[in-house]
Scaffold this motif. Structure first.
Motif, PDB file in Angstrom:
ATOM      1  N   UNK A  65       0.725  -1.201   0.000  1.00 17.34           N
ATOM      2  CA  UNK A  65       0.274  -0.144  -0.280  1.00 17.34           C
ATOM      3  C   UNK A  65       0.756   1.321  -0.003  1.00 17.34           C
ATOM      4  N   UNK A  66       2.095   1.128   0.033  1.00 18.33           N
ATOM      5  CA  UNK A  66       2.837   2.337   0.159  1.00 18.33           C
ATOM      6  C   UNK A  66       3.120   2.821  -1.417  1.00 18.33           C
ATOM      7  N   UNK A  67       3.685   4.058  -1.389  1.00 15.69           N
ATOM      8  CA  UNK A  67       3.840   4.619  -2.632  1.00 15.69           C
ATOM      9  C   UNK A  67       4.907   5.640  -2.493  1.00 15.69           C
ATOM     10  N   UNK A  68       5.205   6.374  -3.823  1.00 20.07           N
ATOM     11  CA  UNK A  68       6.394   7.213  -3.685  1.00 20.07           C
ATOM     12  C   UNK A  68       7.627   6.886  -3.148  1.00 20.07           C
ATOM     13  N   UNK A  69       8.073   5.414  -3.057  1.00 22.25           N
ATOM     14  CA  UNK A  69       9.257   5.240  -2.320  1.00 22.25           C
ATOM     15  C   UNK A  69       9.111   5.323  -0.771  1.00 22.25           C
ATOM     16  N   UNK A 156      13.920   5.413  -8.360  1.00 20.55           N
ATOM     17  CA  UNK A 156      13.793   6.496  -9.357  1.00 20.55           C
ATOM     18  C   UNK A 156      12.438   7.397  -9.230  1.00 20.55           C
ATOM     19  N   UNK A 157      11.857   7.363  -8.213  1.00 23.77           N
ATOM     20  CA  UNK A 157      10.564   8.219  -7.959  1.00 23.77           C
ATOM     21  C   UNK A 157      10.971   9.555  -8.022  1.00 23.77           C
ATOM     22  N   UNK A 158       9.897  10.045  -8.784  1.00 24.88           N
ATOM     23  CA  UNK A 158      10.166  11.457  -8.965  1.00 24.88           C
ATOM     24  C   UNK A 158       9.983  12.321  -7.574  1.00 24.88           C
ATOM     25  N   UNK A 159       8.870  11.910  -6.778  1.00 28.82           N
ATOM     26  CA  UNK A 159       8.623  12.468  -5.375  1.00 28.82           C
ATOM     27  C   UNK A 159       9.969  12.382  -4.567  1.00 28.82           C
ATOM     28  N   UNK A 239      -1.298   3.439 -14.307  1.00 32.27           N
ATOM     29  CA  UNK A 239       0.368   3.789 -14.436  1.00 32.27           C
ATOM     30  C   UNK A 239       1.033   2.548 -14.305  1.00 32.27           C
ATOM     31  N   UNK A 240       1.604   1.978 -15.342  1.00 30.42           N
ATOM     32  CA  UNK A 240       2.511   1.052 -15.185  1.00 30.42           C
ATOM     33  C   UNK A 240       3.903   1.398 -14.837  1.00 30.42           C
ATOM     34  N   UNK A 241       4.708   0.936 -13.810  1.00 33.74           N
ATOM     35  CA  UNK A 241       5.977   1.189 -13.733  1.00 33.74           C
ATOM     36  C   UNK A 241       7.002   0.286 -14.055  1.00 33.74           C
ATOM     37  N   UNK A 242       7.779   0.406 -15.132  1.00 30.19           N
ATOM     38  CA  UNK A 242       8.498  -0.581 -15.844  1.00 30.19           C
ATOM     39  C   UNK A 242       9.928  -0.085 -15.782  1.00 30.19           C
ATOM     40  N   UNK A 243      10.929  -1.007 -15.359  1.00 31.01           N
ATOM     41  CA  UNK A 243      12.283  -0.703 -15.496  1.00 31.01           C
ATOM     42  C   UNK A 243      12.856  -1.671 -16.756  1.00 31.01           C
ATOM     43  N   UNK A 253       7.531  -3.067 -12.400  1.00 31.05           N
ATOM     44  CA  UNK A 253       7.830  -2.765 -10.983  1.00 31.05           C
ATOM     45  C   UNK A 253       6.603  -2.669 -10.476  1.00 31.05           C
ATOM     46  N   UNK A 254       5.760  -2.029 -10.725  1.00 26.52           N
ATOM     47  CA  UNK A 254       4.226  -1.893  -9.921  1.00 26.52           C
ATOM     48  C   UNK A 254       3.262  -1.202 -11.022  1.00 26.52           C
ATOM     49  N   UNK A 255       1.882  -1.557 -10.653  1.00 27.65           N
ATOM     50  CA  UNK A 255       1.041  -0.668 -11.311  1.00 27.65           C
ATOM     51  C   UNK A 255       0.176   0.185 -10.258  1.00 27.65           C
ATOM     52  N   UNK A 256      -0.141   1.486 -10.735  1.00 30.72           N
ATOM     53  CA  UNK A 256      -0.566   2.395 -10.092  1.00 30.72           C
ATOM     54  C   UNK A 256      -2.001   2.563 -10.490  1.00 30.72           C
TER      55      UNK A 256
END
Ligand code: ADP
Length: 541
Positions: A65-69, A156-159, A239-243, A253-256
């Motif tokens: 449930x975490x986000x933004x690192x 890589x989180x922008x935040x 939002x798909x996060x892909x490396x 990596x994850x799906x938002x």
């Protein structure tokens, strides 16, 4: 959707698919769910290290449930997991860390790609032709004990990186700490990389991930959305996060479920004084996604427009409506005929059902979910009661002299109680009375399939059992239909058997479970996933 893409749920859904199709689903790093799989994590890492002493892994721990690192940290050894206190209240996923990412300008970056799930039934997926690349702000080095804590190097989180002194806001999509993905592809292409292959791998990663998510989504959907309502009822931008790895293989990596759609960023004018300024990179990618989504999900727009007065704005919008013909060649054809061809082409590209033929064989759990939903009974529920499970067994003719209804009840109680005691479902009581969730049903189904079709690979066992159940249910439906019409007809004469080599007469069914040792055998069943010694269920019942 928000529940489905939480880190633990996503890992579970992908894991089920990895059990069935390990090669097809190797785009997701090996993961363990904490705290319940901690012993398994320790045991598997020990085993892998013993078999390959040169393997020096790093792991990334991510709170559910975490986000933004938030709360993420790297470790070198399972004993470094911070199990104390907080973990009990906050489950997490621990994952193999991808040590060799592709670097651009010596920096690690990931890709945020926007995906429109336009419809669940039938499945319709669109992918945005461009995305964002979000860069780290410290040059990358492979993880060592010394640099593990350097978030600006590894995350890589922008935040997070926005707070680094090295973050570069750019008014150009090709430079800075946030760029368009297409600018990266251009660069890769100029270095001779096969960017078409990168795209096709990404498309297949997205489709496969959504295929992993749809079974559970359908269960929630049928409980929340009234059946039979005409027209599209809901859609979701994901939002798909892909490396990209060094070898250009994309990894999920994850799906938002709630990706940021901001097209501005904050700029500090003087200490403590902030102003929102436009971000050209965000604008370039996100405006097109929102605009195309609205076009696609509002098929009645054109009709309404016809009845409206023709202001110049309406004229130009109506011309854009011509693009609504869909992505299969539509935009290019219309814009080339249109004198105002300056209108940007659609950015969302349909990938499903376009490529359905290549991927439909993966949709086994979807079919298991359809069986589950059929037997749920009461509208609005997401869990199967013991009676529903018994009816499923009876109607699909899965019980016989070697698998009594008493064994069916043991199977139900054993699996349901264990799943409900895992505690990931925050909404419901932990007793088995809360009912059997889809994942528990899937586990029971795999267990039955393994018992019935012993020598086949798991996906063939499961496919065979689905065919078997669907065949018996179709026969039952037909029988009911005929009875309803007052026609008395022997069912055997009315339905032909699918020619898949399955046993079709109940008398010939192989024993599913040994009557006297049902509980013990269930433990064996679970071991397709967990070695008995480290089963997450051990000691929990
Ligand atoms: P959050 O939702 O908190 O952003 P993510 O799963 O996206 O969590 O992880 C945060 C960042 O950590 C990612 O953007 C990526 O840079 C890095 N990361 C996550 N998982 C891995 C992994 N398995 N290997 C390498 N880097 C990873």
């Amino acid at each position: 959707m928000t529940e489905m893409v939480r880190k633990v749920m996503l890992s579970r859904a992908v894991r089920t698919m990895q059990d069935l199709f390990p090669v097809e689903y190797n785009f997701y790093p090996r993961s363990w769910i904490l705290p319940e799989e901690f012993p398994l994590f320790v045991a598997e890492v020990r085993m892998m290290k013993e078999s390959d002493p040169s393997w020096k892994p790093t792991f990334i721990v991510k709170p559910d449930g975490g986000c933004q690192g938030d709360g993420i940290y790297l470790i070198k050894d399972p004993s470094d997991v911070r199990l104390a206190g907080s973990l009990q209240s906050r489950p997490a996923v621990v994952q193999e860390y991808i040590c060799k990412p592709l670097l651009v300008d010596k920096l690690k970056f990931d890709i945020r790609l926007y995906v429109l799930l336009k419809s669940l039934e039938p499945l319709e997926i669109y992918i945005a032709k461009d995305g964002l690349s979000r860069f780290c702000t410290e040059p990358y080095q492979e993880p060592t004990l010394k640099n593990l804590h350097q978030v600006f190097m590894h995350l890589t989180n922008y935040s997070l990186n926005i707070h680094s002194g090295n973050f570069i806001h750019s008014d150009n999509v090709n430079t800075g700490s946030k760029r368009t993905f297409s600018s990266i592809l251009c660069r890769l292409s100029s270095r001779g990389a096969d960017v078409k292959k990168v795209w096709s791998d990404i498309i297949s990663l997205v489709i496969k991930t959504i295929i992993a998510l749809t079974p559970e989504l359908k269960v929630y959907y049928q409980s929340d959305i009234p059946a039979g309502k005409p027209g599209p009822t809901c859609f979701q931008i994901l939002g798909f996060d892909i490396l990209l790895m060094k070898n250009l293989k994309p990894m999920l990596l994850e799906v938002n479920a709630n990706p940021s759609m901001r097209i501005e960023h904050e700029q500090e004018l003087s200490p403590g004084v902030f102003e929102n300024v436009p971000s050209p990179v965000d604008e370039e990618v996100k405006v097109a996604v929102i605009r195309d989504t609205l076009r696609l999900v509002d098929p009645h727009k054109k009709k309404r427009k016809d009845t409206q007065s023709q202001t110049s704005e309406h004229v130009s919008e109506t011309r854009e409506d011509l693009l609504d013909a869909g992505p299969a060649g539509g935009p290019e054809y219309e814009t080339s005929k249109n004198p105002e061809a300056a209108l940007p082409s659609l950015c969302l590209k349909q990938v499903f059902p376009k490529y359905a033929k290549q991927f439909n064989y993966l949709r086994l759990v979807d079919r298991v979910a359809a069986l589950f939903i059929r037997f749920l009974g009461v509208k609005g529920t997401t869990k199967l009661g013991p009676t529903g499970f018994r009816t499923f067994i009876r109607n699909c003719k899965l019980s016989n002299s070697n698998f009594s209804m008493a064994s069916v009840d043991i199977l139900y109680i054993d699996i349901t109680r264990r799943w409900n005691s895992m505690g990931f479902d925050h909404k419901e009581s932990v007793t088995f009375l809360a009912g059997m969730c889809l994942q528990a049903f899937v586990e029971a189904f795999f267990c039955l399939a393994q018992k019935k079709y012993k020598s086949l690979p798991l996906h063939e066992q499961v496919a065979s059992l689905i065919d078997f159940c669907e065949y018996h249910l179709a026969a039952l439906d037909e029988k009911r239909l005929l009875c309803g019409r007052g026609v008395v007809e022997r069912r055997g004469a009315a339905v032909t058997c699918p020619t898949d080599g399955l046993e079709v007469t109940p008398a010939l069914h192989a024993p599913l479970l040994n009557r006297t040792a049902a509980a013990g055998k269930l433990a064996d069943c679970r071991s397709h996933r967990y070695p008995a010694a480290v089963s997450p269920g051990a000691g929990r019942d």
